[in-house]
Write a protein that holds these residues in place. Structure first.
Motif, short mmCIF file in Angstrom:
data_model
loop_
_atom_site.label_atom_id
_atom_site.label_comp_id
_atom_site.label_asym_id
_atom_site.label_seq_id
_atom_site.Cartn_x
_atom_site.Cartn_y
_atom_site.Cartn_z
N PHE A 149 3.68 25.89 8.81
CA PHE A 149 3.83 25.25 7.50
C PHE A 149 4.87 25.99 6.66
N ASN A 150 5.79 25.22 6.06
CA ASN A 150 6.86 25.78 5.24
C ASN A 150 6.35 26.00 3.82
N ARG A 151 5.85 27.19 3.56
CA ARG A 151 5.25 27.49 2.26
C ARG A 151 6.30 27.55 1.14
N VAL A 152 7.50 27.96 1.49
CA VAL A 152 8.56 28.06 0.47
C VAL A 152 8.87 26.68 -0.09
N GLN A 153 9.04 25.70 0.79
CA GLN A 153 9.32 24.35 0.34
C GLN A 153 8.13 23.76 -0.41
N PHE A 154 6.94 24.11 0.05
CA PHE A 154 5.74 23.65 -0.65
C PHE A 154 5.71 24.15 -2.09
N ASP A 155 6.04 25.42 -2.29
CA ASP A 155 6.06 25.98 -3.64
C ASP A 155 7.05 25.24 -4.53
N THR A 156 8.18 24.85 -3.95
CA THR A 156 9.18 24.09 -4.71
C THR A 156 8.61 22.75 -5.15
N PHE A 157 7.95 22.06 -4.22
CA PHE A 157 7.34 20.77 -4.56
C PHE A 157 6.25 20.94 -5.62
N ARG A 158 5.46 21.97 -5.48
CA ARG A 158 4.36 22.17 -6.42
C ARG A 158 4.88 22.42 -7.83
N ASN A 159 5.98 23.14 -7.94
CA ASN A 159 6.57 23.41 -9.26
C ASN A 159 7.14 22.15 -9.90
N GLU A 160 7.59 21.21 -9.05
CA GLU A 160 8.18 19.98 -9.57
C GLU A 160 7.14 18.90 -9.85
N ALA A 161 5.96 19.05 -9.26
CA ALA A 161 4.92 18.03 -9.42
C ALA A 161 4.57 17.85 -10.89
N GLY A 162 4.42 16.61 -11.30
CA GLY A 162 4.09 16.31 -12.69
C GLY A 162 5.29 15.88 -13.50
N LEU A 163 6.49 16.22 -13.03
CA LEU A 163 7.70 15.78 -13.72
C LEU A 163 7.94 14.30 -13.44
N ASN A 164 8.52 13.60 -14.40
CA ASN A 164 8.76 12.17 -14.23
C ASN A 164 9.67 11.87 -13.04
N PRO A 175 0.81 -1.23 0.00
CA PRO A 175 0.00 0.00 0.00
C PRO A 175 0.84 1.27 0.00
N ARG A 176 2.12 1.17 0.36
CA ARG A 176 2.97 2.37 0.38
C ARG A 176 3.05 3.04 -0.99
N PHE A 177 3.16 2.22 -2.03
CA PHE A 177 3.30 2.78 -3.37
C PHE A 177 2.02 3.48 -3.82
N VAL A 178 0.89 3.01 -3.34
CA VAL A 178 -0.38 3.67 -3.66
C VAL A 178 -0.39 5.08 -3.08
N ILE A 179 0.05 5.20 -1.84
CA ILE A 179 0.09 6.51 -1.18
C ILE A 179 1.08 7.43 -1.88
N GLN A 180 2.24 6.90 -2.22
CA GLN A 180 3.26 7.72 -2.88
C GLN A 180 2.81 8.20 -4.26
N ASN A 181 2.13 7.33 -5.00
CA ASN A 181 1.62 7.73 -6.31
C ASN A 181 0.59 8.85 -6.18
N TRP A 182 -0.23 8.75 -5.16
CA TRP A 182 -1.24 9.80 -4.92
C TRP A 182 -0.58 11.12 -4.55
N MET A 183 0.47 11.05 -3.73
CA MET A 183 1.10 12.27 -3.23
C MET A 183 1.93 12.99 -4.28
N ARG A 184 2.35 12.30 -5.32
CA ARG A 184 3.15 12.97 -6.35
C ARG A 184 2.27 13.69 -7.38
N ASN A 185 0.96 13.51 -7.23
CA ASN A 185 0.01 14.17 -8.12
C ASN A 185 -0.10 15.66 -7.77
#
Length: 247
Positions: free
Chosen positions: A70-85, A42-52
Motif C-alpha cells: 500500500f502506497n501510504r505517501v499517496q494516501f496521505d496526500t489524498f487524506r489531506n485533500e479530502a473535504g475540499l470542493n 450508481p457510479r456517482f454514488v460510489i464516487q461521492n462516498w469515496m471523496r468523504n
C-alpha cells in the motif's frame, strides 16, 4: 482474482454480485449496492462516498492492515485533500495511485466496482443501515450453504481416502510382504503411508502428532478437500505401482 466463483445474494429485491477467491476473500459489487440509492447512475454514488474523509481514512486503514504494498505517501496526500470542493475520487484512481487491493474494477457483462467484504459493508452502512442488514442476512445464508456443501464434500472425500488406504495396504500385503508377521506388516503399512504423508504434507504422522498434541485423530483428518483428493489418487496409483512391481 484467481479461481473466481460468482454468486448472487438478494437484499430488498436487489441482486448483488459476489466474486469469491477460494472461499476466502469475497468481493461484493458496490455497483449493485449503489443501485439501491441511484438505479440510473450508481457510479456517482460510489464516487461521492469515496471523496468523504471518513471513508478515505477507513479504506486507507484497511489497506494498511492488509496490503504490504500500500502506497501510504499517496494516501496521505489524498487524506489531506479530502473535504475540499475540488477533491474527487474514483475506485480506479484509488487502485492505480495507492496499489490498493480492497477494490477491484471489472469490465464486461458483470463489470462494475467490487470491494472486499469489509469495505462493502462499510459502504452499505453509508447507503442505508437497514439495507446493510438485509445484505448481511442473505450473505450469511450463502455462507451457511457453502459450509454445508463443503462439509458433505469433505466427509465424502475422507471416506474415499480411507477406502483407498485399504486398497493400498492390501496391495502391500499381497505383492510385497506375504511372509511378514502382523507386527512387521503394521510397521510397513505405516512406513508406506508416511511416504505419502511427507510427499503431500511435508511431515510424517508422528511429527504431526508431536506438533499437535491437543488435536484428536491424525494428520489426514485435518486435510483440505484438495489434499484429500490428491491423497486418494496417490494411494490408488501407488497400489498399482506395487502390484506391477515398480519400486
Amino acid at each position: 482474482m484467481p479461481k473466481q466463483k460468482k454468486d448472487t445474494i438478494e437484499a430488498k429485491g436487489f441482486s448483488i454480485q459476489i466474486y469469491t477467491e477460494d472461499f476466502k476473500n469475497d468481493y461484493i459489487s458496490l455497483t449493485d449496492i449503489a443501485r439501491y440509492k441511484n438505479t440510473d447512475d450508481p457510479r456517482f454514488v460510489i464516487q461521492n462516498w469515496m471523496r468523504n474523509r471518513n471513508t478515505l481514512e477507513f479504506i486507507g486503514l484497511w489497506e494498511a492492515l492488509n496490503n504490504a504494498d500500500f502506497n501510504r505517501v499517496q494516501f496521505d496526500t489524498f487524506r489531506n485533500e479530502a473535504g475540499l470542493n475540488r477533491f474527487t475520487m474514483t475506485p480506479q484512481k484509488w487502485i492505480d495511485s495507492t496499489n490498493a487491493i480492497g477494490f477491484i474494477s471489472k469490465s464486461g457483462r458483470y463489470g462494475g466496482t467490487y470491494a472486499h467484504y469489509d469495505i462493502a459493508m462499510e459502504f452499505a452502512s453509508w447507503i442505508s443501515p437497514e439495507f446493510k442488514l438485509y445484505i448481511i442476512q442473505d450473505y450469511k445464508r450463502l455462507k451457511n450453504d457453502e459450509n454445508s456443501k463443503l462439509s458433505i464434500s469433505w466427509n465424502l472425500h475422507r471416506e474415499i481416502s480411507k477406502i483407498n488406504y485399504r486398497i493400498h495396504t492390501d496391495a502391500i500385503k499381497t505383492y510385497l510382504l506375504a511372509d511378514l508377521t502382523s507386527e512387521q506388516l503394521s510397521y510397513k503399512y505405516a512406513s508406506e503411508a508416511d511416504i505419502l504423508n511427507v510427499a503431500l504434507f511435508g511431515k510424517r504422522a508422528k511429527q504431526w502428532r508431536e506438533e499437535n498434541p491437543s488435536l484428536k485423530g491424525n494428520i489426514r483428518d485435518y486435510a483440505s478437500l484438495n489434499e484429500l483428493l490428491v491423497l486418494a489418487n496417490m494411494e490408488s496409483y501407488n497400489a498399482i505401482l506395487i502390484e506391477k512391481g515398480v519400486d
